[in-house]
Write a protein that holds these residues in place. Structure first.
Motif: not given
Length: 279
Positions: A13-29
């Motif tokens: 979360r601090q260094f990798g920048g993976a969080e925005p990619w993982l927060h794409r919730d369209r599949w669940w929507q």
């Protein structure tokens, strides 16, 4: 393994920048919309869109646990935790609100914060008494936003496992759009203990003498929801809004609440680290 997954998630979360990619919730929507199209009862929809995905994840994690010394489990658990953290940037939200207030655009800041927190019912408050009451509620919702973004997620992750943190985030997403009261009732129950633990932390890292009565009242009143409880204890611990809403101090009070959340986060990271070392 849980603590290692937590450390990995925080590092990513601090260094990798993976969080925005993982927060794409369209599949669940999409999945939720397909379930809703069948016109099922609210409780049945809740089971299908929250508990069923969490159960599938739990089975997958159980299958990965014995492989390669648990490394696949740790990686997946870390990604699940990153997914489960709250959406958006809480610090940027507080900073933008404070910026509006400091430039003298208090009404714009108020409307911005109400919109960002989904507090449209507070946006049209008028009259001194109504504004003071709305401001107290808005502070509670700001603290609840901070709470549901990380504290509830991390606590469930550590105590009950990654699947429960995942279920909590899906429950929050579902509650934002649910027409019925079912999700709100489940959230009330799930939030009851974690919110009061965070409230107790507020009292410990803030002004304890000033907030102990608010904390005692929160413990005695089991019907008070998490937002109202956190608002009462947090405002007392940070010594904000003592005389109601004041446009001149609104930015400082928002920063004080943000600092209270930050200090609480440090305390709980230390507690979790000590428990992991002792264990």
């Amino acid at each position: 393994m849980t603590f290692l997954a937590l450390i990995l998630a925080l590092a990513l979360r601090q260094f990798g920048g993976a969080e925005p990619w993982l927060h794409r919730d369209r599949w669940w929507q999409h999945y939720r919309e397909r379930i809703a199209a069948h016109g099922l009862l609210d409780a049945v929809q809740l089971v299908l869109v929250v508990l069923l995905p969490a159960l599938i994840l739990s089975l997958l994690l159980a299958a990965l646990a014995p492989l390669l010394f648990g490394l696949p489990w740790i990686l997946l658990a870390a990604l699940v935790l990153l997914f489960s953290f709250g959406r958006g940037d809480f610090q940027a939200l507080v900073a933008q609100y404070c910026g509006h207030c400091e430039r003298g655009n208090v009404e714009t800041g108020w409307l911005y914060l109400c919109d960002a927190l989904g507090a449209d019912d507070l946006a049209l408050a008028s009259g001194p008494d109504e504004i003071d009451d709305a401001y107290a509620q808005l502070q509670g919702r700001l603290l609840y936003e901070g709470y549901q973004r990380w504290f509830a997620v991390v606590l469930l992750f550590i105590v009950l496992g990654p699947a429960w943190a995942f279920a909590y985030r899906l429950l929050q997403l579902y509650a934002q759009q649910a027409a019925g009261p079912g999700a709100a009732r489940v959230l009330f129950v799930v939030d009851w203990v974690p919110a009061r633990l965070l409230g107790l932390t507020f009292a410990l890292v803030g002004n304890f003498m000033h907030s102990r009565d608010a904390m005692r009242d929160a413990l005695m009143d089991s019907s008070r929801d998490a937002s109202a409880m956190l608002g009462a204890v947090g405002a007392a611990a940070a010594q904000t809004a003592a005389d109601g809403f004041d446009a001149g101090t609104a930015a400082d009070e928002a920063r004080a609440l943000g600092a209270l959340l930050a200090r609480s986060a440090v305390v709980w990271v230390l507690v979790i680290a000590l428990v992991a070392i002792a264990g």
